[in-house]
Design a protein around this motif. Structure first.
Motif, mmCIF file in Angstrom:
data_model
loop_
_atom_site.group_PDB
_atom_site.id
_atom_site.type_symbol
_atom_site.label_atom_id
_atom_site.label_comp_id
_atom_site.label_asym_id
_atom_site.label_seq_id
_atom_site.Cartn_x
_atom_site.Cartn_y
_atom_site.Cartn_z
ATOM 1 N N ILE A 242 31.157 4.224 33.637
ATOM 2 C CA ILE A 242 31.491 3.023 34.403
ATOM 3 C C ILE A 242 31.667 1.843 33.451
ATOM 4 C CG2 ILE A 242 30.610 1.340 36.061
ATOM 5 C CD1 ILE A 242 31.613 3.853 37.403
ATOM 6 N N HIS A 243 30.806 1.755 32.458
ATOM 7 C CA HIS A 243 30.931 0.691 31.451
ATOM 8 C C HIS A 243 32.298 0.763 30.766
ATOM 9 C CE1 HIS A 243 29.882 -1.996 28.143
ATOM 10 N NE2 HIS A 243 30.267 -1.058 27.298
ATOM 11 N N CYS A 244 32.725 1.983 30.412
ATOM 12 C CA CYS A 244 34.028 2.156 29.762
ATOM 13 C C CYS A 244 35.168 1.759 30.699
ATOM 14 C CB CYS A 244 34.203 3.608 29.320
ATOM 15 S SG CYS A 244 33.060 4.137 28.025
ATOM 16 N N LEU A 245 35.086 2.161 31.965
ATOM 17 C CA LEU A 245 36.134 1.822 32.932
ATOM 18 C C LEU A 245 36.219 0.312 33.144
ATOM 19 C CD1 LEU A 245 35.782 4.592 35.676
ATOM 20 C CD2 LEU A 245 37.765 4.172 34.213
ATOM 21 N N ARG A 246 35.092 -0.329 33.254
ATOM 22 C CA ARG A 246 35.103 -1.777 33.470
ATOM 23 C C ARG A 246 35.747 -2.504 32.296
ATOM 24 N NH1 ARG A 246 29.007 -2.408 36.034
ATOM 25 N NH2 ARG A 246 29.614 -2.246 38.241
ATOM 26 N N LYS A 247 35.479 -2.061 31.081
ATOM 27 C CA LYS A 247 36.075 -2.704 29.909
ATOM 28 C C LYS A 247 37.592 -2.578 29.925
ATOM 29 C CE LYS A 247 34.365 -2.268 25.842
ATOM 30 N NZ LYS A 247 33.835 -1.666 24.586
ATOM 31 N N LYS A 248 38.104 -1.483 30.496
ATOM 32 C CA LYS A 248 39.544 -1.247 30.482
ATOM 33 C C LYS A 248 40.263 -1.812 31.707
ATOM 34 C CE LYS A 248 39.102 2.987 27.742
ATOM 35 N NZ LYS A 248 39.352 4.447 27.667
ATOM 36 N N LEU A 249 39.538 -1.985 32.823
ATOM 37 C CA LEU A 249 40.190 -2.370 34.071
ATOM 38 C C LEU A 249 39.847 -3.772 34.554
ATOM 39 C CD1 LEU A 249 39.747 0.940 36.117
ATOM 40 C CD2 LEU A 249 41.843 0.120 35.034
ATOM 41 N N GLU A 250 38.621 -4.192 34.341
ATOM 42 C CA GLU A 250 38.175 -5.462 34.907
ATOM 43 C C GLU A 250 38.657 -6.639 34.056
ATOM 44 O OE1 GLU A 250 36.579 -5.885 37.668
ATOM 45 O OE2 GLU A 250 35.511 -4.011 38.128
ATOM 46 N N PRO A 251 39.195 -7.687 34.676
ATOM 47 C CA PRO A 251 39.546 -8.896 33.916
ATOM 48 C C PRO A 251 38.324 -9.488 33.215
ATOM 49 C CG PRO A 251 40.522 -8.939 36.108
ATOM 50 C CD PRO A 251 39.565 -7.788 36.090
ATOM 51 N N HIS A 252 37.174 -9.415 33.885
ATOM 52 C CA HIS A 252 35.919 -9.907 33.315
ATOM 53 C C HIS A 252 34.865 -8.820 33.540
ATOM 54 C CE1 HIS A 252 37.800 -13.837 32.962
ATOM 55 N NE2 HIS A 252 38.150 -13.753 34.234
ATOM 56 N N PRO A 253 34.720 -7.893 32.588
ATOM 57 C CA PRO A 253 33.819 -6.747 32.778
ATOM 58 C C PRO A 253 32.387 -7.124 33.121
ATOM 59 C CG PRO A 253 35.199 -6.439 30.840
ATOM 60 C CD PRO A 253 35.417 -7.845 31.290
ATOM 61 N N GLU A 254 31.939 -8.294 32.632
ATOM 62 C CA GLU A 254 30.562 -8.703 32.922
ATOM 63 C C GLU A 254 30.402 -9.170 34.368
ATOM 64 O OE1 GLU A 254 32.888 -12.223 31.594
ATOM 65 O OE2 GLU A 254 32.649 -10.138 30.940
ATOM 66 N N GLU A 255 31.527 -9.429 35.050
ATOM 67 C CA GLU A 255 31.510 -9.815 36.465
ATOM 68 C C GLU A 255 32.498 -8.919 37.215
ATOM 69 O OE1 GLU A 255 32.394 -13.952 36.694
ATOM 70 O OE2 GLU A 255 30.597 -14.574 35.603
ATOM 71 N N PRO A 256 32.171 -7.655 37.388
ATOM 72 C CA PRO A 256 33.121 -6.687 37.955
ATOM 73 C C PRO A 256 33.476 -6.981 39.404
ATOM 74 C CG PRO A 256 30.929 -5.732 37.817
ATOM 75 C CD PRO A 256 30.866 -7.039 37.089
ATOM 76 N N THR A 257 34.735 -6.718 39.728
ATOM 77 C CA THR A 257 35.200 -6.866 41.111
ATOM 78 C C THR A 257 35.771 -5.561 41.657
ATOM 79 O OG1 THR A 257 37.396 -7.587 40.368
ATOM 80 C CG2 THR A 257 35.740 -9.301 40.756
ATOM 81 N N TYR A 258 36.085 -4.605 40.779
ATOM 82 C CA TYR A 258 36.613 -3.314 41.224
ATOM 83 C C TYR A 258 35.470 -2.331 41.517
ATOM 84 C CZ TYR A 258 41.178 -4.816 39.372
ATOM 85 O OH TYR A 258 42.339 -5.489 39.115
ATOM 86 N N ILE A 259 34.721 -2.002 40.471
ATOM 87 C CA ILE A 259 33.665 -1.000 40.593
ATOM 88 C C ILE A 259 32.325 -1.718 40.662
ATOM 89 C CG2 ILE A 259 32.612 1.050 39.583
ATOM 90 C CD1 ILE A 259 35.240 1.498 38.065
ATOM 91 N N LEU A 260 31.682 -1.600 41.817
ATOM 92 C CA LEU A 260 30.443 -2.330 42.061
ATOM 93 C C LEU A 260 29.257 -1.379 42.063
ATOM 94 C CD1 LEU A 260 31.644 -4.681 44.951
ATOM 95 C CD2 LEU A 260 31.815 -5.031 42.471
ATOM 96 N N ASN A 261 28.138 -1.880 41.581
ATOM 97 C CA ASN A 261 26.904 -1.099 41.547
ATOM 98 C C ASN A 261 26.060 -1.391 42.779
ATOM 99 O OD1 ASN A 261 23.733 -1.386 40.113
ATOM 100 N ND2 ASN A 261 24.761 0.570 40.331
ATOM 101 N N VAL A 262 25.588 -0.337 43.406
ATOM 102 C CA VAL A 262 24.598 -0.465 44.474
ATOM 103 C C VAL A 262 23.275 -0.041 43.853
ATOM 104 C CG1 VAL A 262 23.900 0.257 46.779
ATOM 105 C CG2 VAL A 262 26.332 0.048 46.218
ATOM 106 N N ARG A 263 22.458 -0.997 43.533
ATOM 107 C CA ARG A 263 21.273 -0.771 42.709
ATOM 108 C C ARG A 263 20.396 0.362 43.249
ATOM 109 N NH1 ARG A 263 19.109 -3.784 38.801
ATOM 110 N NH2 ARG A 263 20.529 -5.504 39.308
#
Length: 274
Positions: A242-263
């Protein structure tokens, strides 16, 4: 059980091995789970990861020899120690043939048992680390060998009420500004190609296909990697991808809007209106 404690599964008929283990091992470093039947051993291995399996061969002799074979064939990353009060050349040869970590004669000295268990756990954990590293290496090799595909224009398909494309039938998924070509195994975001590894592609495809639905960690490993993992292993494995996907897809990986975590549960792919 905390994640850093080694999980020892023991099939013991008379309690002798259990007593020896408790004398030899530090409870802060090892979690010992006891089962009484061959079927219970397999059921436990199916639902959770064990670092080491300790089998007492003096009960149900032939059945436990067959169990030893099955454990080694089905769960090769778990180390296996067998113990018997009546060693035979046949059982020793079978143990060696199937890659058993150690063959102990009862009663085993606590210090010998402790050393054997420690080496077996280290061996199992090393095998799992190597498996994970090899998977990541294959993904990296795939990216290095990947030729940049020619720029192609995709007609934007009409989206459904949950933001998913209606073009599932021809192998395409579309949600928000992401288009997934499942035939060519390519992904575009905002009209630009995104190079994903095979594992990243499979994970993204599964999440997008089930957009808006929370997917548990273990289920994601099962669907994407094709094997059962315990909660701790699944959480850490999926977290990495998920970390890898966010770096490649999210405009701001530290504030994801595509892939969200349900703690404490898993992840979901967020579509418009969800």
């Amino acid at each position: 059980m905390t994640s850093d404690r080694a999980h020892i599964l023991v099939l013991d008929g008379d309690g002798e091995l259990i007593a020896a283990l408790h004398e030899a091992l530090d409870s802060k470093s090892y979690y010992i789970e006891v089962v009484k039947a061959c079927a219970d051993t397999l059921n436990t291995l199916e639902r959770t990861r064990c670092d080491l399996v300790l089998l007492d061969l003096d009960q149900e002799g032939l059945a436990r020899i067959e169990l030893m074979k099955r454990v080694r064939e089905t769960y090769p990353e778990a180390s296996v120690i067998v113990a018997t009060q009546h060693p035979t050349a046949a059982s020793a040869i079978t143990a060696v043939r199937y890659g058993v970590h150690d063959y102990l004669v009862k009663p085993a000295r606590p210090e010998d048992l402790a050393q054997s268990v420690a080496r077996g756990v280290a061996k199992a954990r090393r095998a799992r680390r190597e498996k994970l590293l090899l998977a990541r290496l294959r993904d990296l090799t795939y990216l290095l060998d990947l030729d940049e595909p020619p720029d192609m224009a995709y007609a934007t398909a009409p989206t459904s009420h949950n933001g998913m494309s209606s073009r599932h039938g021809n192998g395409h998924l579309q949600t928000r500004d992401i288009i997934i070509d499942r035939h060519r195994r390519r992904v575009r975001r905002n009209g630009k190609w995104v190079n994903l590894t095979p594992t990243e592609f499979a994970l993204l495809s599964y999440l997008v296909t089930h957009a808006g639905e929370v997917q548990e960690y273990r289920k994601l490993v099962r669907e994407v990697q094709g094997y059962e993992a315990d909660e701790w292993e699944a959480r850490n494995l999926i977290k990495y991808y998920i970390h890898c996907l966010r770096k490649k897809l999210e405009p701001h990986p530290e504030e994801p809007t595509y892939i969200l975590n349900v703690r404490g549960v898993g992840y979901l792919f967020s579509s418009p209106g969800i």
